[in-house]
Design a protein around this motif. Structure first.
Motif, PDB file in Angstrom:
ATOM      1  N   VAL A 148       0.847  -1.195   0.000  1.00 31.97           N
ATOM      2  CA  VAL A 148       0.000   0.000   0.000  1.00 31.97           C
ATOM      3  C   VAL A 148       0.877   1.237   0.000  1.00 31.97           C
ATOM      4  CG1 VAL A 148      -1.893  -1.168   1.198  1.00 31.97           C
ATOM      5  CG2 VAL A 148      -0.147   0.046   2.529  1.00 31.97           C
ATOM      6  N   CYS A 149       0.238   2.349  -0.289  1.00 31.82           N
ATOM      7  CA  CYS A 149       0.940   3.621  -0.313  1.00 31.82           C
ATOM      8  C   CYS A 149       0.950   4.243   1.072  1.00 31.82           C
ATOM      9  CB  CYS A 149       0.266   4.560  -1.310  1.00 31.82           C
ATOM     10  SG  CYS A 149       1.129   6.138  -1.529  1.00 31.82           S
ATOM     11  N   GLN A 150       1.956   5.054   1.314  1.00 33.67           N
ATOM     12  CA  GLN A 150       2.079   5.763   2.576  1.00 33.67           C
ATOM     13  C   GLN A 150       0.794   6.517   2.903  1.00 33.67           C
ATOM     14  OE1 GLN A 150       5.383   8.469   2.473  1.00 33.67           O
ATOM     15  NE2 GLN A 150       5.310   8.907   4.679  1.00 33.67           N
ATOM     16  N   ALA A 188      -4.752  -1.896   4.950  1.00 34.21           N
ATOM     17  CA  ALA A 188      -3.788  -2.828   4.372  1.00 34.21           C
ATOM     18  C   ALA A 188      -4.230  -4.230   4.777  1.00 34.21           C
ATOM     19  CB  ALA A 188      -2.380  -2.540   4.871  1.00 34.21           C
ATOM     20  N   LEU A 189      -4.534  -5.057   3.821  1.00 41.59           N
ATOM     21  CA  LEU A 189      -5.126  -6.362   4.115  1.00 41.59           C
ATOM     22  C   LEU A 189      -4.138  -7.484   3.859  1.00 41.59           C
ATOM     23  CD1 LEU A 189      -8.637  -5.885   2.459  1.00 41.59           C
ATOM     24  CD2 LEU A 189      -7.987  -5.480   4.837  1.00 41.59           C
ATOM     25  N   ILE A 234       3.539  -6.775   4.839  1.00 40.40           N
ATOM     26  CA  ILE A 234       2.821  -5.608   4.319  1.00 40.40           C
ATOM     27  C   ILE A 234       3.875  -4.543   4.038  1.00 40.40           C
ATOM     28  CG2 ILE A 234       1.233  -3.737   4.872  1.00 40.40           C
ATOM     29  CD1 ILE A 234      -0.475  -5.723   6.357  1.00 40.40           C
ATOM     30  N   THR A 235       3.893  -4.102   2.815  1.00 42.88           N
ATOM     31  CA  THR A 235       4.864  -3.085   2.385  1.00 42.88           C
ATOM     32  C   THR A 235       4.159  -1.744   2.266  1.00 42.88           C
ATOM     33  OG1 THR A 235       6.142  -4.732   1.162  1.00 42.88           O
ATOM     34  CG2 THR A 235       6.520  -2.411   0.610  1.00 42.88           C
ATOM     35  N   ILE A 236       4.710  -0.753   2.905  1.00 45.84           N
ATOM     36  CA  ILE A 236       4.203   0.620   2.771  1.00 45.84           C
ATOM     37  C   ILE A 236       5.195   1.393   1.914  1.00 45.84           C
ATOM     38  CG2 ILE A 236       3.606   2.750   3.983  1.00 45.84           C
ATOM     39  CD1 ILE A 236       2.761   1.111   6.352  1.00 45.84           C
TER      40      ILE A 236
END
Length: 419
Positions: A85-87, A92-93, A330-332
């Motif tokens: 997801v974006c910052q 966020a799933l 999860i990547t931000i």
């Protein structure tokens, strides 16, 4: 003072005698046998009984057969779906999917058979006999009651029963007068008002698990009672009230504690989510969620304003067996901040070569793309020659995409015609 919990039972009686040809004596308990471990069968998950005590040959044989028929292996490692997801995202799933738990069940077994070899004691207006050649020549009679109206009590101490996986214990016994000899040996069975009560005593509380009015020879079975009552009991108390003395003697024999079979079943696995302990391992001290889909931003377990890669872990549980947690991420992505020097308006054929100086103020390292009506006039060195633009209004934009994040900066300028 003994506290009594009453369990209202129903009885089934058969008029056929039960003459056992095998005698299984209640031997010393086998204690603390841990069986809660994964033992191998494809697509099956089973956490075997954590047995308090195994008391009889029947149970050991049944358990041995059960384990040899089913090589059981946990197959509940979750299938992980991760998210990027974006910052500053609001959600966020990450999803874990576990296969169902296939529980193969367990066989029925006899937890104990009580006979004359046990620790019997008695009370009553006429003592209870524990062996009586007038009633039975093979010596397996548990207790013989009678010869006068009154109340009698026989107590078996040292009871120790294993856990019943189906949570369904019953007590069965044979009431028999026809094998007894005496002044009323010719009668066909007990007279009315021979009342038998069965109680289990755990040292503090006595729980009634059976009441029956015996009016004929036969086999009687109590209503089911829980495994917890059975396994906590240390004594069986048989209370007999004889209201009519015309039946001089009758025996209670073949007392068995029977555990019903547990049928195979399919149940959903239980999912648990954990965070990271800071060393790349799951923090098992706190369960963050038990849902298949976990949103750590929504639950407050992830700050979306800080870019980075975050680890979460999920595990599946079947019948007490828990798989090692599986990692999901999860990547931000960092949100870029594109910027460039806006072009000043100029007169036609004037202005010359202008440096645009594009940059990303958030330093994501991503490169941008020029857009707008003036984009075609920007050279490879990020310069624009305003002298080549015809009179008119122009837009120029610079956009940067970093992973799931995309931002754009705009500039409007005008090239005025020469009068």
């Amino acid at each position: 003072m003994i506290k009594k919990n009453i369990v209202k039972p129903k009885y089934m009686s058969s008029n056929s005698k039960t003459n056992s040809t095998m005698e299984f004596k209640f031997g010393p308990p086998i204690k603390n046998i841990p069986l809660c471990e994964k033992i191998s069968l494809s697509f099956f998950t089973q956490c075997s009984m954590n047995t308090k005590r195994l008391g009889t040959i029947f149970y050991l044989l049944a358990l041995f057969t059960f384990i040899n028929q089913a090589n059981i292996k946990a197959q509940c490692t979750p299938t992980i779906v991760t998210d990027i997801v974006c910052q500053n995202a609001t959600s966020a799933l990450t999803t874990a999917s576990c296969s169902d738990c296939n529980n193969p069940g367990s066989p029925a077994f006899t937890g104990a058979t009580l006979d004359i070899s046990g620790g019997w004691t008695s009370t009553g207006t006429d003592p209870v006999a524990f062996t009586n050649s007038n009633c039975n020549s093979n010596g397996t009679i548990a207790a013989v009651f009678g010869v006068a109206a009154g109340s009698y009590q026989a107590t078996y101490t040292g009871l120790s029963l294993p856990t019943c996986p189906s949570d369904n214990y019953t007590i069965s016994f044979v009431a028999n007068q026809s094998s007894c000899t005496g002044s009323n040996a010719g009668s066909t069975g007990p007279e009315a008002n021979e009342l038998i009560q069965l109680e289990l005593f755990d040292g503090t509380t006595s729980t009634v698990v059976g009441n029956v009015d015996v009016t004929s020879d036969g086999t009687f079975t109590s209503a089911p009672f829980s495994s917890a009552i059975a396994t906590s009991a240390t004594s069986l108390i048989i209370s007999v009230t004889v209201g009519d003395p015309t039946w001089d003697a009758f025996s209670i024999d073949d007392i068995t504690f029977d555990c019903a079979a547990l049928a195979p079943s399919v149940t959903p696995a239980t999912i648990a989510w954990y965070g990271d302990d800071g060393t790349g391992n799951p923090d098992l001290s706190t369960v963050l969620s038990t849902n298949s889909t976990f949103d750590p931003i929504a639950t407050g377990d992830l700050n979306p304003s800080i870019p980075g890669v975050y680890n979460f872990y999920s595990s599946c549980e079947c019948s007490g067996c828990v798989d090692p947690p599986s990692q999901s991420t999860i990547t931000i992505d960092a949100k870029p901040a594109p910027s460039f020097d806006c072009v000043s308006s100029a007169c036609e054929s004037e202005g010359g070569l202008t440096e645009l100086n594009p940059s990303d103020l958030n330093f994501t390292g991503a490169t941008g793309v020029w857009g707008g009506s003036a984009a075609a006039f920007v050279n490879g060195s990020n310069q624009i020659d305003l002298s080549t633009l015809a009179a008119g209004s122009y837009t120029l934009s610079y956009s940067i995409t970093n992973g799931t994040c995309s931002e754009i900066s705009y500039c409007n300028f005008t090239i005025y015609p020469i009068p």
